[in-house]
Design an enzyme around this catalytic site. Structure first.
Site, PDB file in Angstrom:
ATOM      1  CB  SER A 115      -0.859   0.056   1.256  1.00 32.22           C
ATOM      2  OG  SER A 115      -1.694  -1.054   1.354  1.00 32.22           O
ATOM      3  CB  CYS A 148      -3.284   7.144  -6.005  1.00 31.65           C
ATOM      4  SG  CYS A 148      -3.769   5.486  -5.468  1.00 31.65           S
TER       5      CYS A 148
HETATM    6  P1  NAD Z   1      -8.847  -1.125  -3.041  1.00 32.08           P
HETATM    7  O1  NAD Z   1      -9.808  -0.363  -2.229  1.00 32.08           O
HETATM    8  O2  NAD Z   1      -9.191  -1.465  -4.463  1.00 32.08           O
HETATM    9  O3  NAD Z   1      -8.467  -2.495  -2.315  1.00 32.08           O
HETATM   10  C1  NAD Z   1      -8.152  -2.597  -0.968  1.00 32.08           C
HETATM   11  C2  NAD Z   1      -8.807  -3.866  -0.413  1.00 32.08           C
HETATM   12  O4  NAD Z   1      -8.328  -4.109   0.907  1.00 32.08           O
HETATM   13  C3  NAD Z   1     -10.332  -3.795  -0.303  1.00 32.08           C
HETATM   14  O5  NAD Z   1     -10.894  -4.815  -1.086  1.00 32.08           O
HETATM   15  C4  NAD Z   1     -10.612  -3.980   1.191  1.00 32.08           C
HETATM   16  O6  NAD Z   1     -11.776  -4.738   1.433  1.00 32.08           O
HETATM   17  C5  NAD Z   1      -9.368  -4.734   1.631  1.00 32.08           C
HETATM   18  N1  NAD Z   1      -9.100  -4.646   3.064  1.00 32.08           N
HETATM   19  C6  NAD Z   1      -9.018  -3.549   3.850  1.00 32.08           C
HETATM   20  N2  NAD Z   1      -8.705  -3.884   5.108  1.00 32.08           N
HETATM   21  C7  NAD Z   1      -8.581  -5.235   5.140  1.00 32.08           C
HETATM   22  C8  NAD Z   1      -8.247  -6.177   6.156  1.00 32.08           C
HETATM   23  N3  NAD Z   1      -7.958  -5.772   7.382  1.00 32.08           N
HETATM   24  N4  NAD Z   1      -8.224  -7.479   5.834  1.00 32.08           N
HETATM   25  C9  NAD Z   1      -8.499  -7.882   4.577  1.00 32.08           C
HETATM   26  N5  NAD Z   1      -8.803  -7.043   3.573  1.00 32.08           N
HETATM   27  C10 NAD Z   1      -8.844  -5.732   3.846  1.00 32.08           C
HETATM   28  O7  NAD Z   1      -7.493  -0.288  -3.026  1.00 32.08           O
HETATM   29  P2  NAD Z   1      -6.344  -0.295  -4.137  1.00 32.08           P
HETATM   30  O8  NAD Z   1      -6.683   0.645  -5.243  1.00 32.08           O
HETATM   31  O9  NAD Z   1      -5.981  -1.704  -4.466  1.00 32.08           O
HETATM   32  O10 NAD Z   1      -5.153   0.398  -3.330  1.00 32.08           O
HETATM   33  C11 NAD Z   1      -4.491  -0.293  -2.294  1.00 32.08           C
HETATM   34  C12 NAD Z   1      -3.245   0.490  -1.915  1.00 32.08           C
HETATM   35  O11 NAD Z   1      -2.349   0.544  -3.023  1.00 32.08           O
HETATM   36  C13 NAD Z   1      -3.503   1.947  -1.527  1.00 32.08           C
HETATM   37  O12 NAD Z   1      -2.616   2.301  -0.517  1.00 32.08           O
HETATM   38  C14 NAD Z   1      -3.182   2.715  -2.793  1.00 32.08           C
HETATM   39  O13 NAD Z   1      -2.757   4.021  -2.517  1.00 32.08           O
HETATM   40  C15 NAD Z   1      -2.045   1.902  -3.360  1.00 32.08           C
HETATM   41  N6  NAD Z   1      -1.900   1.978  -4.823  1.00 32.08           N
HETATM   42  C16 NAD Z   1      -2.987   1.947  -5.627  1.00 32.08           C
HETATM   43  C17 NAD Z   1      -2.816   1.962  -7.015  1.00 32.08           C
HETATM   44  C18 NAD Z   1      -3.996   1.935  -7.944  1.00 32.08           C
HETATM   45  O14 NAD Z   1      -3.790   2.090  -9.142  1.00 32.08           O
HETATM   46  N7  NAD Z   1      -5.215   1.730  -7.488  1.00 32.08           N
HETATM   47  C19 NAD Z   1      -1.535   1.972  -7.558  1.00 32.08           C
HETATM   48  C20 NAD Z   1      -0.438   1.983  -6.691  1.00 32.08           C
HETATM   49  C21 NAD Z   1      -0.629   1.982  -5.329  1.00 32.08           C
HETATM   50  C1  UGA Z   2      -1.117   6.839 -10.986  1.00 31.04           C
HETATM   51  C2  UGA Z   2       0.369   6.702 -11.343  1.00 31.04           C
HETATM   52  O1  UGA Z   2       0.511   6.931 -12.749  1.00 31.04           O
HETATM   53  C3  UGA Z   2       0.894   5.307 -10.971  1.00 31.04           C
HETATM   54  O2  UGA Z   2       2.288   5.248 -11.231  1.00 31.04           O
HETATM   55  C4  UGA Z   2       0.631   5.056  -9.488  1.00 31.04           C
HETATM   56  O3  UGA Z   2       1.046   3.764  -9.144  1.00 31.04           O
HETATM   57  C5  UGA Z   2      -0.833   5.212  -9.215  1.00 31.04           C
HETATM   58  O4  UGA Z   2      -1.268   6.540  -9.604  1.00 31.04           O
HETATM   59  C6  UGA Z   2      -1.194   5.070  -7.783  1.00 31.04           C
HETATM   60  O5  UGA Z   2      -0.376   5.266  -6.912  1.00 31.04           O
HETATM   61  O6  UGA Z   2      -2.380   4.782  -7.575  1.00 31.04           O
HETATM   62  P1  UGA Z   2      -3.403   6.045 -12.043  1.00 31.04           P
HETATM   63  O7  UGA Z   2      -3.999   7.053 -11.121  1.00 31.04           O
HETATM   64  O8  UGA Z   2      -3.963   4.679 -12.049  1.00 31.04           O
HETATM   65  O9  UGA Z   2      -1.833   5.899 -11.762  1.00 31.04           O
HETATM   66  O10 UGA Z   2      -3.495   6.583 -13.551  1.00 31.04           O
HETATM   67  P2  UGA Z   2      -2.689   7.724 -14.353  1.00 31.04           P
HETATM   68  O11 UGA Z   2      -2.411   7.219 -15.692  1.00 31.04           O
HETATM   69  O12 UGA Z   2      -1.563   8.252 -13.579  1.00 31.04           O
HETATM   70  O13 UGA Z   2      -3.778   8.860 -14.476  1.00 31.04           O
HETATM   71  C7  UGA Z   2      -4.226   9.606 -13.365  1.00 31.04           C
HETATM   72  C8  UGA Z   2      -5.129  10.721 -13.849  1.00 31.04           C
HETATM   73  O14 UGA Z   2      -4.387  11.708 -14.535  1.00 31.04           O
HETATM   74  C9  UGA Z   2      -6.202  10.263 -14.813  1.00 31.04           C
HETATM   75  O15 UGA Z   2      -7.405  10.945 -14.539  1.00 31.04           O
HETATM   76  C10 UGA Z   2      -5.638  10.660 -16.144  1.00 31.04           C
HETATM   77  O16 UGA Z   2      -6.620  10.841 -17.120  1.00 31.04           O
HETATM   78  C11 UGA Z   2      -4.960  11.965 -15.799  1.00 31.04           C
HETATM   79  N1  UGA Z   2      -3.902  12.363 -16.741  1.00 31.04           N
HETATM   80  C12 UGA Z   2      -2.828  11.566 -16.933  1.00 31.04           C
HETATM   81  C13 UGA Z   2      -3.996  13.581 -17.390  1.00 31.04           C
HETATM   82  O17 UGA Z   2      -4.978  14.326 -17.224  1.00 31.04           O
HETATM   83  N2  UGA Z   2      -2.994  13.950 -18.244  1.00 31.04           N
HETATM   84  C14 UGA Z   2      -1.900  13.170 -18.444  1.00 31.04           C
HETATM   85  O18 UGA Z   2      -1.002  13.579 -19.219  1.00 31.04           O
HETATM   86  C15 UGA Z   2      -1.817  11.948 -17.770  1.00 31.04           C
END
Ligand code: NAD
Ligand code: UGA
Length: 467
Positions: A136, A281
Site C-alpha cells: 500500500s 491516489c
Molecule cells: P482497493 O480499495 O481497491 O483495495 C483494498 C482492499 O483491501 C479492499 O478490497 C478492502 O476490502 C481490503 N481490506 C481492507 N482492510 C482489510 C483487512 N484488514 N483485511 C483484509 N482485507 C482488507 O485499493 P487499491 O486501489 O488496491 O489500493 C491499495 C493500496 O495501493 C492503496 O494504498 C493505494 O494508494 C495503493 N496503490 C494503488 C494503485 C492503484 O492504481 N489503485 C496503484 C499503486 C498503489
Molecule cells: C497513478 C500513477 O501513474 C501510478 O504510477 C501510481 O502507481 C498510481 O497513480 C497510484 O499510486 O495509484 P493512475 O492514477 O492509475 O496511476 O493513472 P494515471 O495514468 O496516472 O492517471 C491519473 C489521472 O491523470 C487520470 O485521470 C488521467 O486521465 C490523468 N492524466 C494523466 C492527465 O490528465 N494527463 C496526463 O497527461 C496523464
C-alpha cells in the site's frame, strides 16, 4: 530470523486494484510460489473466484487471461484471512489507505486503520517468522508503526518489514507489472533486513532484469512513492494551468506540450491537458505529502504541493463553467450527455473521477445529465454522486441518468462533454449524432481526443481544453 532461501508461500491482504492484479502476475511468473489473496469483502472474493472471467471485480486489459492461467494452480482468493496468514512466509499489505475523514488530520492525512488492523491480525495469528511487505502507499515512517505492532506478539515469531510500493497505473496494470520501469524495495540495513530485501528481489528477478530492481533504505522507499505521484500530478497541473492561458491567447496546448516535451530534459509524457486528474491516489497522496510536510513545520513545502491540487480543482470548475457559460447560463431542462464516467480509459474505476465533480456542478444548475461509459455501471455512478451528499438520492436520480448506449445518451442533447478518453468515442458516427441533437450542438472535449476539424465541418460548436 528464519528467512527461506526461496519463498514458497505468499499471502496478500487486500484483493483490490493493486492486490488482485499484482498477485496474479506474481503467481503467473512464479508457479513455484503459492499465492493467496485474502479480503474481508466476501462479494469481492466471490467475484475473483467467478467462473465468468468478465465478472472479475477489477477490469484491466489482459487481467482475465492471467487469472485464467494461474487461478486454482498457485493463485487463490479467500476470505479466510487469519488462517491464510498463519504460515505464509511473506505477507503483502495491499489494503486501502484513503484520506482520513475524521479526527486529527481529517481531509489530509492517510487513514492507516486498515494497515494497522492488518498488522494486528498478523501479530495475532502468525505461527512462523515472516517478511511483511508494505505494498500500500503509506506515509513515511509507517514501517516504524507496523514494526511496533508486530514486535508485541509474545509468541516468539520474528518479522522483517519491507517497503515495496506499487507504481502500476490503472488501465495499463498488466503491462506495467510485466515490464515496470523499476521495482523499489526498501528495508532495514541490518543482516536480516538485507536478507529479506534479497528474498523479495529474487521473486521479481523471475521476470524483471536485475538492474531495474532498486534496493534502498526503508524511508527512502516509503517517501519515493508519494514523491513519484506528486511529480506526476504536478506535471498535469502544470500543463492544465497553461491550458487556461492558451484559452485566453490562441496558443494550442497540445502544440505547446509537444514543443516543450521534445526537450529531452522535460520529456513528452504526462503532458496531456485534461478536465483534471482523477483516480484514487494522486489527490490522496499529495494531501498526505502536504500533511507530512506541515507536521515537520515545512509550511512552504506544504503550500507548494497543495497548489497542485488547487489547480486541479480549478480545472474541473473551469470546464464545468465553460459549459454553463456557453449555454447562456441556463441549463434547466437541457440534456447534457457525458461520454465517460471512469477517471481514465480502460478501467471501471471511478474514484475521484472529474466526471463526478463536473456532473455535480451542472446538476446544481438543474441540467439533465445522461452518462455513457463502456465499463462503469449505473449503480457505481449513483453511488459516486450520492457520496458527495450535495442533494438527496431522489434528487440525484431526477437529474442524473444512465444511457445504455452512447447514441441514446446523446440523442436530443444540447451539449456533449467528453470526460474520459475511451478510444471508442473517436469512432462514433458523429454526423448521425449531430443530426439527432438540439442546435446549436456543442461538444466540450475535456480530453482533446476527437477530430475537432471534422466536427466543426459537420456543424458542431467545439470547445476544447486549451485550444
Ligand atoms: P482497493 O480499495 O481497491 O483495495 C483494498 C482492499 O483491501 C479492499 O478490497 C478492502 O476490502 C481490503 N481490506 C481492507 N482492510 C482489510 C483487512 N484488514 N483485511 C483484509 N482485507 C482488507 O485499493 P487499491 O486501489 O488496491 O489500493 C491499495 C493500496 O495501493 C492503496 O494504498 C493505494 O494508494 C495503493 N496503490 C494503488 C494503485 C492503484 O492504481 N489503485 C496503484 C499503486 C498503489
Ligand atoms: C497513478 C500513477 O501513474 C501510478 O504510477 C501510481 O502507481 C498510481 O497513480 C497510484 O499510486 O495509484 P493512475 O492514477 O492509475 O496511476 O493513472 P494515471 O495514468 O496516472 O492517471 C491519473 C489521472 O491523470 C487520470 O485521470 C488521467 O486521465 C490523468 N492524466 C494523466 C492527465 O490528465 N494527463 C496526463 O497527461 C496523464
Amino acid at each position: 530470523m528464519n528467512i527461506p532461501k526461496k519463498i514458497k508461500s505468499i499471502c496478500c491482504i487486500g484483493a483490490g486494484y493493486v492486490g488482485g492484479p499484482t498477485m496474479a502476475i506474481i503467481a503467473q511468473k512464479c508457479p513455484h510460489i503459492k499465492v493467496t489473496v485474502v479480503d474481508l469483502n466476501a462479494e469481492k472474493i466471490e467475484r475473483w473466484n467467478s467462473d465468468n472471467l468478465d465478472d472479475l471485480p477489477v477490469y484491466e486489459p489482459g487481467l482475465k487471461e492471467v487469472v485464467a492461467e494461474a487461478r486454482g494452480r498457485n493463485l487463490f482468493f479467500s476470505t479466510e484471512v487469519e488462517k491464510e496468514l498463519e504460515y505464509a512466509e511473506m505477507i503483502f499489505m495491499s489494503v486501502n489507505t484513503p484520506t482520513k475523514t475524521y479526527g486529527k488530520g481529517k481531509g489530509m492525512a492517510a487513514d492507516l486503520k486498515y494497515i494497522e488492523s492488518s498488522a494486528r491480525t498478523i501479530a495475532k495469528v502468525a505461527k512462523t517468522d515472516k517478511i511483511v511487505v508494505e505494498k500500500s502507499t503509506i506515509p513515511i515512517k509507517t514501517a516504524q508503526a507496523v514494526n511496533k505492532i508486530l514486535s508485541n506478539t509474545n509468541n516468539g515469531v520474528k518479522f522483517q518489514v519491507l517497503s515495496n510500493p506499487e507504481f502500476l497505473a490503472e488501465g495499463t496494470a498488466i503491462k506495467d507489472l510485466n515490464n515496470p520501469d523499476r521495482v523499489l524495495i526498501g528495508g532495514e540495513q541490518t543482516e536480516d533486513g538485507l536478507r529479506a530485501i534479497e528474498a523479495l528481489s529474487d521473486i521479481y528477478r523471475e521476470w524483471i532484469p536485475n538492474d531495474r530492481i532498486l534496493q534502498t533504505n526503508i524511508w527512502s522507499s516509503e517517501l519515493s512513492k508519494l514523491v513519484a505521484n506528486a511529480f506526476l500530478a504536478q506535471r498535469i497541473s502544470s500543463i492544465n494551468a497553461i491550458s487556461a492561458l492558451c484559452d485566453k491567447t490562441g496558443a494550442d496546448v497540445d502544440e505547446v506540450a509537444k514543443a516543450i516535451g521534445m526537450d529531452s530534459r522535460i520529456g513528452p509524457k504526462f503532458l496531456k491537458a485534461s478536465v483534471g486528474f482523477g483516480g484514487s491516489c494522486f489527490q490522496k497522496d499529495i494531501l498526505n505529502l502536504v500533511y507530512i510536510a506541515k507536521s515537520y513545520g515545512l509550511d512552504e513545502v506544504a503550500d507548494y504541493w497543495q497548489n497542485v491540487i488547487k489547480i486541479n480543482d480549478y480545472q474541473k470548475n473551469r470546464f464545468a463553467d465553460s459549459i454553463i457559460t456557453s449555454l447562456n447560463n441556463t441549463l434547466s431542462g437541457k440534456k447534457i450527455a457525458f461520454l465517460g464516467w471512469a477517471f481514465k480509459k480502460d478501467t471501471n474505476d471511478t474514484r475521484e473521477s472529474a466526471a463526478i465533480y463536473v456532473a455535480d456542478i451542472l446538476m446544481e444548475d438543474k441540467a439533465d445529465i445522461f452518462v455513457f461509459d463502456p465499463k462503469v455501471t449505473k449503480e457505481r455512478m449513483f453511488e459516486d454522486i450520492d457520496y458527495l451528499q450535495t442533494r438527496s438520492p431522489e434528487e440525484n436520480r431526477k437529474y442524473l441518468n444512465y444511457g445504455d448506449n452512447p447514441y441514446d445518451a446523446m440523442k436530443g442533447a444540447f451539449a456533449i462533454a467528453v470526460i474520459t478518453e475511451w478510444d471508442e468515442f473517436k469512432d462514433y458516427d458523429w454526423q448521425k449524432i449531430y443530426d439527432n441533437m438540439n442546435k446549436p450542438a456543442y461538444i466540450f472535449d475535456g480530453r482533446n481526443i476527437l477530430d475537432h476539424k471534422k466536427l466543426k465541418g459537420i456543424g458542431f460548436e467545439v470547445n476544447a481544453i486549451g485550444k
